[in-house]
Design a protein around this motif. Structure first.
Motif, PDB file in Angstrom:
ATOM      1  N   SER A  74       0.859  -1.178   0.000  1.00  0.00           N
ATOM      2  CA  SER A  74       0.000   0.000   0.000  1.00  0.00           C
ATOM      3  C   SER A  74       0.895   1.227   0.000  1.00  0.00           C
ATOM      4  O   SER A  74       1.690   1.414   0.911  1.00  0.00           O
ATOM      5  N   ALA A  75       0.742   2.050  -1.002  1.00  0.00           N
ATOM      6  CA  ALA A  75       1.630   3.201  -1.175  1.00  0.00           C
ATOM      7  C   ALA A  75       1.216   4.404  -0.331  1.00  0.00           C
ATOM      8  O   ALA A  75       1.805   5.460  -0.447  1.00  0.00           O
ATOM      9  N   ASN A  76       0.231   4.237   0.557  1.00  0.00           N
ATOM     10  CA  ASN A  76      -0.285   5.407   1.268  1.00  0.00           C
ATOM     11  C   ASN A  76       0.680   6.017   2.276  1.00  0.00           C
ATOM     12  O   ASN A  76       0.499   7.144   2.684  1.00  0.00           O
ATOM     13  N   SER A  77       1.724   5.288   2.662  1.00  0.00           N
ATOM     14  CA  SER A  77       2.675   5.870   3.611  1.00  0.00           C
ATOM     15  C   SER A  77       3.886   6.495   2.913  1.00  0.00           C
ATOM     16  O   SER A  77       4.741   7.079   3.558  1.00  0.00           O
ATOM     17  N   ALA A  78       3.946   6.375   1.609  1.00  0.00           N
ATOM     18  CA  ALA A  78       5.098   6.883   0.856  1.00  0.00           C
ATOM     19  C   ALA A  78       4.899   8.344   0.469  1.00  0.00           C
ATOM     20  O   ALA A  78       3.795   8.792   0.232  1.00  0.00           O
ATOM     21  N   THR A  79       6.013   9.040   0.389  1.00  0.00           N
ATOM     22  CA  THR A  79       5.949  10.407  -0.121  1.00  0.00           C
ATOM     23  C   THR A  79       5.928  10.353  -1.643  1.00  0.00           C
ATOM     24  O   THR A  79       6.352   9.365  -2.258  1.00  0.00           O
ATOM     25  N   ILE A  80       5.457  11.403  -2.259  1.00  0.00           N
ATOM     26  CA  ILE A  80       5.429  11.465  -3.720  1.00  0.00           C
ATOM     27  C   ILE A  80       6.852  11.396  -4.260  1.00  0.00           C
ATOM     28  O   ILE A  80       7.108  10.804  -5.305  1.00  0.00           O
ATOM     29  N   ASP A  81       7.805  11.960  -3.516  1.00  0.00           N
ATOM     30  CA  ASP A  81       9.213  11.925  -3.911  1.00  0.00           C
ATOM     31  C   ASP A  81       9.704  10.478  -4.012  1.00  0.00           C
ATOM     32  O   ASP A  81      10.360  10.103  -4.984  1.00  0.00           O
ATOM     33  N   THR A  82       9.368   9.660  -3.019  1.00  0.00           N
ATOM     34  CA  THR A  82       9.777   8.251  -3.039  1.00  0.00           C
ATOM     35  C   THR A  82       9.127   7.511  -4.202  1.00  0.00           C
ATOM     36  O   THR A  82       9.786   6.745  -4.911  1.00  0.00           O
ATOM     37  N   VAL A  83       7.844   7.747  -4.414  1.00  0.00           N
ATOM     38  CA  VAL A  83       7.134   7.090  -5.523  1.00  0.00           C
ATOM     39  C   VAL A  83       7.783   7.457  -6.852  1.00  0.00           C
ATOM     40  O   VAL A  83       8.025   6.588  -7.695  1.00  0.00           O
ATOM     41  N   LEU A  84       8.107   8.722  -7.035  1.00  0.00           N
ATOM     42  CA  LEU A  84       8.751   9.153  -8.282  1.00  0.00           C
ATOM     43  C   LEU A  84      10.127   8.523  -8.440  1.00  0.00           C
ATOM     44  O   LEU A  84      10.506   8.113  -9.541  1.00  0.00           O
ATOM     45  N   LYS A  85      10.888   8.428  -7.344  1.00  0.00           N
ATOM     46  CA  LYS A  85      12.215   7.783  -7.398  1.00  0.00           C
ATOM     47  C   LYS A  85      12.086   6.307  -7.788  1.00  0.00           C
ATOM     48  O   LYS A  85      12.899   5.795  -8.552  1.00  0.00           O
ATOM     49  N   VAL A  86      11.059   5.639  -7.254  1.00  0.00           N
ATOM     50  CA  VAL A  86      10.847   4.223  -7.568  1.00  0.00           C
ATOM     51  C   VAL A  86      10.561   4.061  -9.053  1.00  0.00           C
ATOM     52  O   VAL A  86      11.169   3.220  -9.727  1.00  0.00           O
ATOM     53  N   PHE A  87       9.661   4.862  -9.581  1.00  0.00           N
ATOM     54  CA  PHE A  87       9.339   4.742 -11.006  1.00  0.00           C
ATOM     55  C   PHE A  87      10.530   5.125 -11.884  1.00  0.00           C
ATOM     56  O   PHE A  87      10.743   4.523 -12.939  1.00  0.00           O
ATOM     57  N   LYS A  88      11.325   6.093 -11.439  1.00  0.00           N
ATOM     58  CA  LYS A  88      12.521   6.448 -12.195  1.00  0.00           C
ATOM     59  C   LYS A  88      13.502   5.282 -12.202  1.00  0.00           C
ATOM     60  O   LYS A  88      14.081   4.947 -13.239  1.00  0.00           O
ATOM     61  N   ALA A  89      13.687   4.644 -11.047  1.00  0.00           N
ATOM     62  CA  ALA A  89      14.590   3.488 -10.959  1.00  0.00           C
ATOM     63  C   ALA A  89      14.092   2.339 -11.833  1.00  0.00           C
ATOM     64  O   ALA A  89      14.887   1.574 -12.376  1.00  0.00           O
ATOM     65  N   LEU A  90      12.787   2.223 -11.969  1.00  0.00           N
ATOM     66  CA  LEU A  90      12.195   1.175 -12.803  1.00  0.00           C
ATOM     67  C   LEU A  90      12.180   1.559 -14.285  1.00  0.00           C
ATOM     68  O   LEU A  90      11.749   0.784 -15.125  1.00  0.00           O
ATOM     69  N   LYS A  91      12.649   2.777 -14.574  1.00  0.00           N
ATOM     70  CA  LYS A  91      12.608   3.312 -15.939  1.00  0.00           C
ATOM     71  C   LYS A  91      11.191   3.241 -16.489  1.00  0.00           C
ATOM     72  O   LYS A  91      10.950   2.843 -17.621  1.00  0.00           O
ATOM     73  N   ALA A  92      10.251   3.624 -15.627  1.00  0.00           N
ATOM     74  CA  ALA A  92       8.833   3.607 -15.975  1.00  0.00           C
ATOM     75  C   ALA A  92       8.313   5.034 -16.015  1.00  0.00           C
ATOM     76  O   ALA A  92       8.654   5.855 -15.164  1.00  0.00           O
ATOM     77  N   GLU A  93       7.510   5.312 -17.003  1.00  0.00           N
ATOM     78  CA  GLU A  93       6.898   6.628 -17.121  1.00  0.00           C
ATOM     79  C   GLU A  93       5.655   6.657 -16.254  1.00  0.00           C
ATOM     80  O   GLU A  93       4.881   5.702 -16.215  1.00  0.00           O
ATOM     81  N   ILE A  94       5.468   7.742 -15.536  1.00  0.00           N
ATOM     82  CA  ILE A  94       4.277   7.897 -14.709  1.00  0.00           C
ATOM     83  C   ILE A  94       3.640   9.220 -15.076  1.00  0.00           C
ATOM     84  O   ILE A  94       4.330  10.218 -15.281  1.00  0.00           O
ATOM     85  N   ASN A  95       2.334   9.199 -15.202  1.00  0.00           N
ATOM     86  CA  ASN A  95       1.587  10.402 -15.560  1.00  0.00           C
ATOM     87  C   ASN A  95       0.569  10.702 -14.480  1.00  0.00           C
ATOM     88  O   ASN A  95      -0.076   9.795 -13.968  1.00  0.00           O
ATOM     89  N   PHE A  96       0.436  11.967 -14.141  1.00  0.00           N
ATOM     90  CA  PHE A  96      -0.561  12.402 -13.171  1.00  0.00           C
ATOM     91  C   PHE A  96      -1.561  13.288 -13.885  1.00  0.00           C
ATOM     92  O   PHE A  96      -1.195  14.129 -14.698  1.00  0.00           O
ATOM     93  N   ASN A  97      -2.812  13.091 -13.563  1.00  0.00           N
ATOM     94  CA  ASN A  97      -3.862  13.968 -14.063  1.00  0.00           C
ATOM     95  C   ASN A  97      -4.482  14.672 -12.872  1.00  0.00           C
ATOM     96  O   ASN A  97      -4.791  14.049 -11.869  1.00  0.00           O
ATOM     97  N   VAL A  98      -4.625  15.965 -12.978  1.00  0.00           N
ATOM     98  CA  VAL A  98      -5.298  16.738 -11.950  1.00  0.00           C
ATOM     99  C   VAL A  98      -6.595  17.238 -12.550  1.00  0.00           C
ATOM    100  O   VAL A  98      -6.598  17.848 -13.624  1.00  0.00           O
ATOM    101  N   LYS A  99      -7.702  16.942 -11.877  1.00  0.00           N
ATOM    102  CA  LYS A  99      -9.015  17.324 -12.393  1.00  0.00           C
ATOM    103  C   LYS A  99      -9.673  18.262 -11.396  1.00  0.00           C
ATOM    104  O   LYS A  99      -9.839  17.921 -10.230  1.00  0.00           O
ATOM    105  N   LEU A 100      -9.998  19.450 -11.838  1.00  0.00           N
ATOM    106  CA  LEU A 100     -10.728  20.416 -11.034  1.00  0.00           C
ATOM    107  C   LEU A 100     -12.140  20.489 -11.591  1.00  0.00           C
ATOM    108  O   LEU A 100     -12.328  20.865 -12.748  1.00  0.00           O
TER     109      LEU A 100
END
Length: 108
Positions: A74-100
């Motif tokens: 469960s990624a709920n205890s991770a910071t966004i910085d850690t999540v981004l580092k993990v995806f970078k290490a995995l050489k995986a692209e991650i996209n965020f959508n913000v909807k207002l």
């Protein structure tokens, strides 16, 4: 016996009834936990696709194996910085959508 029809409910109706309507604190918490669980599963799938152990991924990111294990469950205890580092290490692209409201926010 009279022929009785069974009422069926949509998933959205069931969530509204048993978890809470959209916009309530209970529903927001449920949706957040669900998204974090999905994110953790995505990290695990990407790690396995890269043929990395949790320990190897942790070394690439600079964290302990136990933190990768927690993140995958469960990624709920991770910071966004850690999540981004993990995806970078995995050489995986991650996209965020913000909807207002009904509009997606686009960054240019």
């Amino acid at each position: 016996m009279a022929n009785q029809e069974m009422k069926s409910y949509s998933l959205a109706e069931m969530k509204d009834k048993y978890i809470g309507k959209l916009g309530t604190q209970e529903r927001d918490e449920y949706e957040y936990e669900l998204h974090m669980d999905v994110l953790g599963k995505m990290i695990k799938a990407a790690r396995k696709q890269r043929n990395l152990t949790q320990e190897q991924l942790g070394q690439l990111v600079g964290v302990q194996k136990s933190q990768i294990s927690k993140l995958e469950s469960s990624a709920n205890s991770a910071t966004i910085d850690t999540v981004l580092k993990v995806f970078k290490a995995l050489k995986a692209e991650i996209n965020f959508n913000v909807k207002l409201e009904d509009n997606f926010v686009r960054l240019v």
